[in-house]
Design a protein around this motif. Structure first.
Motif, PDB file in Angstrom:
ATOM      1  N   UNK A 149       0.892  -1.228   0.015  1.00  0.00           N
ATOM      2  CA  UNK A 149       0.000  -0.158  -0.038  1.00  0.00           C
ATOM      3  C   UNK A 149       0.822   1.156   0.030  1.00  0.00           C
ATOM      4  N   UNK A 150       0.871   1.881  -1.114  1.00  0.00           N
ATOM      5  CA  UNK A 150       1.801   3.126  -1.407  1.00  0.00           C
ATOM      6  C   UNK A 150       1.100   4.222  -0.864  1.00  0.00           C
ATOM      7  N   UNK A 151       1.906   5.412  -0.836  1.00  0.00           N
ATOM      8  CA  UNK A 151       1.359   6.801  -0.644  1.00  0.00           C
ATOM      9  C   UNK A 151       0.520   6.837   0.752  1.00  0.00           C
ATOM     10  N   UNK A 152       1.218   6.171   1.652  1.00  0.00           N
ATOM     11  CA  UNK A 152       0.535   5.624   3.027  1.00  0.00           C
ATOM     12  C   UNK A 152       1.507   5.689   4.280  1.00  0.00           C
ATOM     13  N   UNK A 153       1.452   6.746   5.082  1.00  0.00           N
ATOM     14  CA  UNK A 153       2.413   6.730   6.269  1.00  0.00           C
ATOM     15  C   UNK A 153       1.879   6.110   7.341  1.00  0.00           C
ATOM     16  N   UNK A 154       2.668   5.393   8.032  1.00  0.00           N
ATOM     17  CA  UNK A 154       2.287   4.765   9.270  1.00  0.00           C
ATOM     18  C   UNK A 154       2.591   5.806  10.564  1.00  0.00           C
ATOM     19  N   UNK A 155       1.358   6.317  11.101  1.00  0.00           N
ATOM     20  CA  UNK A 155       1.557   7.120  11.987  1.00  0.00           C
ATOM     21  C   UNK A 155       1.810   6.799  13.599  1.00  0.00           C
ATOM     22  N   UNK A 156       1.205   5.429  13.707  1.00  0.00           N
ATOM     23  CA  UNK A 156       1.569   4.830  15.023  1.00  0.00           C
ATOM     24  C   UNK A 156       1.281   3.246  15.146  1.00  0.00           C
ATOM     25  N   UNK A 157       1.834   2.591  15.910  1.00  0.00           N
ATOM     26  CA  UNK A 157       1.705   1.046  16.253  1.00  0.00           C
ATOM     27  C   UNK A 157       1.430   0.930  17.675  1.00  0.00           C
ATOM     28  N   UNK A 158       0.323   0.497  17.898  1.00  0.00           N
ATOM     29  CA  UNK A 158       0.084   0.261  19.453  1.00  0.00           C
ATOM     30  C   UNK A 158      -0.217  -1.006  19.756  1.00  0.00           C
ATOM     31  N   UNK A 159       0.529  -1.836  20.862  1.00  0.00           N
ATOM     32  CA  UNK A 159       0.545  -3.114  21.084  1.00  0.00           C
ATOM     33  C   UNK A 159      -0.815  -3.311  21.894  1.00  0.00           C
ATOM     34  N   UNK A 160      -1.807  -4.209  21.345  1.00  0.00           N
ATOM     35  CA  UNK A 160      -2.966  -4.769  21.920  1.00  0.00           C
ATOM     36  C   UNK A 160      -2.662  -5.835  23.137  1.00  0.00           C
ATOM     37  N   UNK A 161      -2.682  -5.416  24.334  1.00  0.00           N
ATOM     38  CA  UNK A 161      -2.088  -6.797  25.134  1.00  0.00           C
ATOM     39  C   UNK A 161      -3.064  -7.785  25.078  1.00  0.00           C
ATOM     40  N   UNK A 162      -4.382  -7.611  25.075  1.00  0.00           N
ATOM     41  CA  UNK A 162      -5.300  -8.665  25.354  1.00  0.00           C
ATOM     42  C   UNK A 162      -5.111  -9.562  24.114  1.00  0.00           C
ATOM     43  N   UNK A 163      -4.939  -8.899  23.115  1.00  0.00           N
ATOM     44  CA  UNK A 163      -4.900  -9.918  21.904  1.00  0.00           C
ATOM     45  C   UNK A 163      -3.740 -10.347  21.246  1.00  0.00           C
ATOM     46  N   UNK A 164      -2.862  -9.762  21.981  1.00  0.00           N
ATOM     47  CA  UNK A 164      -1.367  -9.757  21.410  1.00  0.00           C
ATOM     48  C   UNK A 164      -1.287  -9.555  19.900  1.00  0.00           C
ATOM     49  N   UNK A 165      -1.689  -8.512  19.739  1.00  0.00           N
ATOM     50  CA  UNK A 165      -1.893  -7.934  18.329  1.00  0.00           C
ATOM     51  C   UNK A 165      -1.430  -6.619  18.118  1.00  0.00           C
ATOM     52  N   UNK A 166      -0.840  -6.056  16.869  1.00  0.00           N
ATOM     53  CA  UNK A 166      -0.417  -4.715  16.900  1.00  0.00           C
ATOM     54  C   UNK A 166      -1.506  -3.797  15.990  1.00  0.00           C
ATOM     55  N   UNK A 167      -1.994  -2.792  16.644  1.00  0.00           N
ATOM     56  CA  UNK A 167      -2.854  -1.960  15.902  1.00  0.00           C
ATOM     57  C   UNK A 167      -1.915  -0.801  15.078  1.00  0.00           C
ATOM     58  N   UNK A 168      -2.007  -0.940  13.812  1.00  0.00           N
ATOM     59  CA  UNK A 168      -1.089   0.031  13.142  1.00  0.00           C
ATOM     60  C   UNK A 168      -1.910   0.892  12.305  1.00  0.00           C
TER      61      UNK A 168
END
Ligand code: NAP
Length: 592
Positions: A149-168
């Protein structure tokens, strides 16, 4: 990749309050809560949440290979990239003269025999357009574009402890929920513009070498200023001198540079590599920088002055940065270093006809190689041109920039355009622009406030399932970075495979292993002359950046051996487990 449109506009109004309460009760930080609310706002606006196994940030050489290997594991993966195409730093650095200083037969992927046989490099050192063409060729050959996915800047990556997943989260509203997050953000990707008074008032064009306009610019007939004389400045100056009416080179610190002696690819040379790629790549990996070069084995001080001069002359004539491989102690022993430095100083004095111009171009404030050594094409000779003026900022510092030019000392330089060859917020710059939030709401920014902390440059304690390719604490920028990338990415892919094999949910660097590794990185650097230069390796070019020597100088083979042993030993120094417990260990206790 599985695509989930989880929420539709207006469908979740009552859900907002519940989630906020749940987040608070789970002791999320206010910052995380804000981010969650932003997510919910996005969802309410009909934004898309996509799910994948591996979310990769960056479509440079690291991101492309990571995507390829993730797919090989049978995982769904997506790459998010700010640029409109692949190539990473080679996408942005389009300035005239941009060229790699590692030979093209080596500055390429080794993972595919077919690829390395079919691609043809046209010059000894590849130009930026050719490297970019190669990156696009690779992406097409391995069908990578469909998950990018181009022209798209990642602004944050937050770890979701409950699910052991990254929310980007991205600036385009799309969010990704991924088990693994790989930061393939590059070491030299965050262009650095110094805060010079009045810069914003300049009425001509301002162009940064690290973010050069894609449409190209024509500077012919103009008075052009270049600020900066690192690798980028040294490459761009000879090219701009050919176009500009007058070129003013604003130099604060002179640099050592060796002639690249670039030339069209020799067919026999190319064939000899293609016939022996496997052996030569393996041999290159056994060398400190991952570059096949001829290494001297005696101290520079163990040979006579005549023999030393012959060796330096031979390497000078051959061209390229392997000049520094002449003697193994050039970056360890100041006296040995001085022999090489003095040789190059003499060459600069010979190349520049006017001694008054030559003298400020002679580097005296740092050991040769302690700042990244440059490779040039007629850089010093460019100062013999009538349309080129060197402005020595040590004698006449820049006072300010006005709409028409630069005031340095008591002289005013009228300019139509200004080129900033002022480098990068290196190694950590791109990563620090992303709001990375790990366990218990700790941010990477807070954790790295006094300097980056990682185990092997690959992971940082408190940030489970988040990998960094060529991160701080790895040899990265001191190597042929494509080799370093391949090794890191392969290690990460093997690591993910292992976690899946053992049915675990997460892997995380242990704080104790991280501390010990950073100490090793520090000590290894202290035994060298690298720390005697105020370089971007140390963050010295970015105001306020902690002065920490970031790369591991122990060499690529040592580093890779350690990485392999750690993996073979069941990922010694990492915690591996199932679903993280919120009530688990305290971040403070881990030195985060
Ligand atoms: P750099 O080496 O950091 O050089 C930046 C230059 O800008 C330095 O000369 C610096 O002077 C000057 N500068 C910064 N702020 C200034 C200010 N306020 N006033 C005056 N001068 C200022 O950056 P780079 O040239 O872009 O190279 C960075 C790295 O990218 C290289 O070391 C290399 O690893 C890589 N690179 C490689 C190639 C290649 O493969 N051939 C080409 C380009 C870049 P000071 O030294 O005094 O701070």
């Amino acid at each position: 990749m599985d695509r989930l449109v989880e929420f539709l506009a207006g469908a979740c109004a009552c859900f907002f309050g519940n989630v906020a309460a749940k987040l608070l009760s789970e002791k999320f930080t206010r910052k995380q809560l804000v981010e969650h609310n932003e997510l919910l706002d996005d969802r309410a606006r009909g934004q898309v949440l996509e799910a994948c196994d591996v979310l990769i940030v960056g479509a440079g050489f690291a991101g492309m290979y990571m995507l390829h290997l993730a797919r090989g594991l049978g995982l769904s993966a997506a790459v998010v990239e700010t640029a409109s195409g692949v190539g990473g730093t080679w996408f942005w650095n389009r300035y005239p003269g941009a060229r790699c200083d590692v030979e093209s037969m080596q500055y390429s992927y080794s993972f595919s025999e077919e690829l390395q046989q079919e691609w043809h490099w046209s010059e000894r050192y590849a130009s930026q357009p050719e490297i970019l063409a190669y990156a696009n060729y690779v992406a097409k050959k391995f069908d990578l574009f469909r998950d990018m996915k181009f022209n798209t800047r990642v602004t944050s990556a937050v770890f979701q402890e409950e699910e052991s997943r990254w929310l980007v989260s991205t600036d385009q509203g799309t969010q990704y929920r991924a088990k693994w997050c790989v930061m393939a953000t590059g070491c030299l990707s965050a262009a650095q513009t110094p805060n010079i008074p009045g810069l914003e008032t300049f009425k001509g064009g301002i162009y940064h070498t690290g973010n050069w306009p894609h449409e190209g610019i024509i500077l012919s007939g103009q008075n052009v200023g270049v600020i900066g004389t690192g690798s980028s400045g040294i490459q761009v100056v000879p090219e701009l001198a050919k176009q500009a009416k007058h070129l003013y080179v604003f130099q604060r610190t002179p640099n050592f540079s060796i002639p690249a002696r670039n030339r069209p690819m020799d067919a026999d040379y190319e064939n000899s590599w293609k016939k022996n790629y496997r052996e030569r790549r393996a041999l290159a990996r056994s060398m400190p920088a991952g570059i096949l070069a001829q290494f001297g084995d005696k101290s520079a001080l163990a040979v006579s002055a005549e023999e030393r001069r012959r060796e330096y002359e031979r390497r000078w004539a051959a061209g390229g940065t392997s000049f520094m491989a002449a003697y193994p102690d050039l970056l360890r022993n100041a006296e040995a270093n001085e022999t090489a430095a003095e040789f190059v100083r003499e060459k600069i004095r010979q190349a520049v006809e006017n001694p008054t111009v030559a003298e400020p171009l002679v580097p005296v404030d740092h050991p040769i190689g302690a700042k990244r050594i440059c490779a040039d094409t007629s850089y010093f000779e460019t100062f013999n041109r009538a349309n080129v003026t060197l402005v020595d900022l040590r004698a006449n510092p820049i006072r300010d920039i006005s709409p028409d030019g630069i005031m340095a000392g008591s002289d005013f330089y009228e300019l139509d355009s200004l080129v900033m060859a002022t480098g990068f917020d290196a190694i950590t710059g791109a990563l620090s622009k992303i709001g990375v939030v790990g366990r218990q709401g700790f941010t990477l920014k807070e954790k790295w406030r006094d300097g980056p902390k990682t185990f092997l440059g690959l992971m940082s304690a408190g940030f489970p399932n988040l990998f960094i390719v060529t991160g701080p604490g790895s040899p990265s920028v001191l190597t042929n970075v494509i080799v370093a990338i391949e090794d890191n990415v392969k290690w990460i892919a093997d690591c993910i495979a292992h976690i899946l094999d053992v049915n675990a949910d997460y892997i995380e660097a242990a704080a104790s292993a991280e501390e010990a590794w950073m100490e090793q990185v520090r000590k290894t650097a202290e035994g060298t002359l690298y720390i005697q230069a105020k370089s971007w390796y140390l963050g010295g070019n970015v105001p306020g950046k902690p002065a920490v020597f970031m790369p591991y100088v122990g060499g690529l083979p040592n580093y890779q051996k350690i990485c392999d042993e750690v993996a073979e030993d069941g990922y010694r120094g990492f915690d591996i487990g199932t679903r993280l417990k919120r009530t688990g260990r305290k971040m403070e206790a881990q030195g985060c």
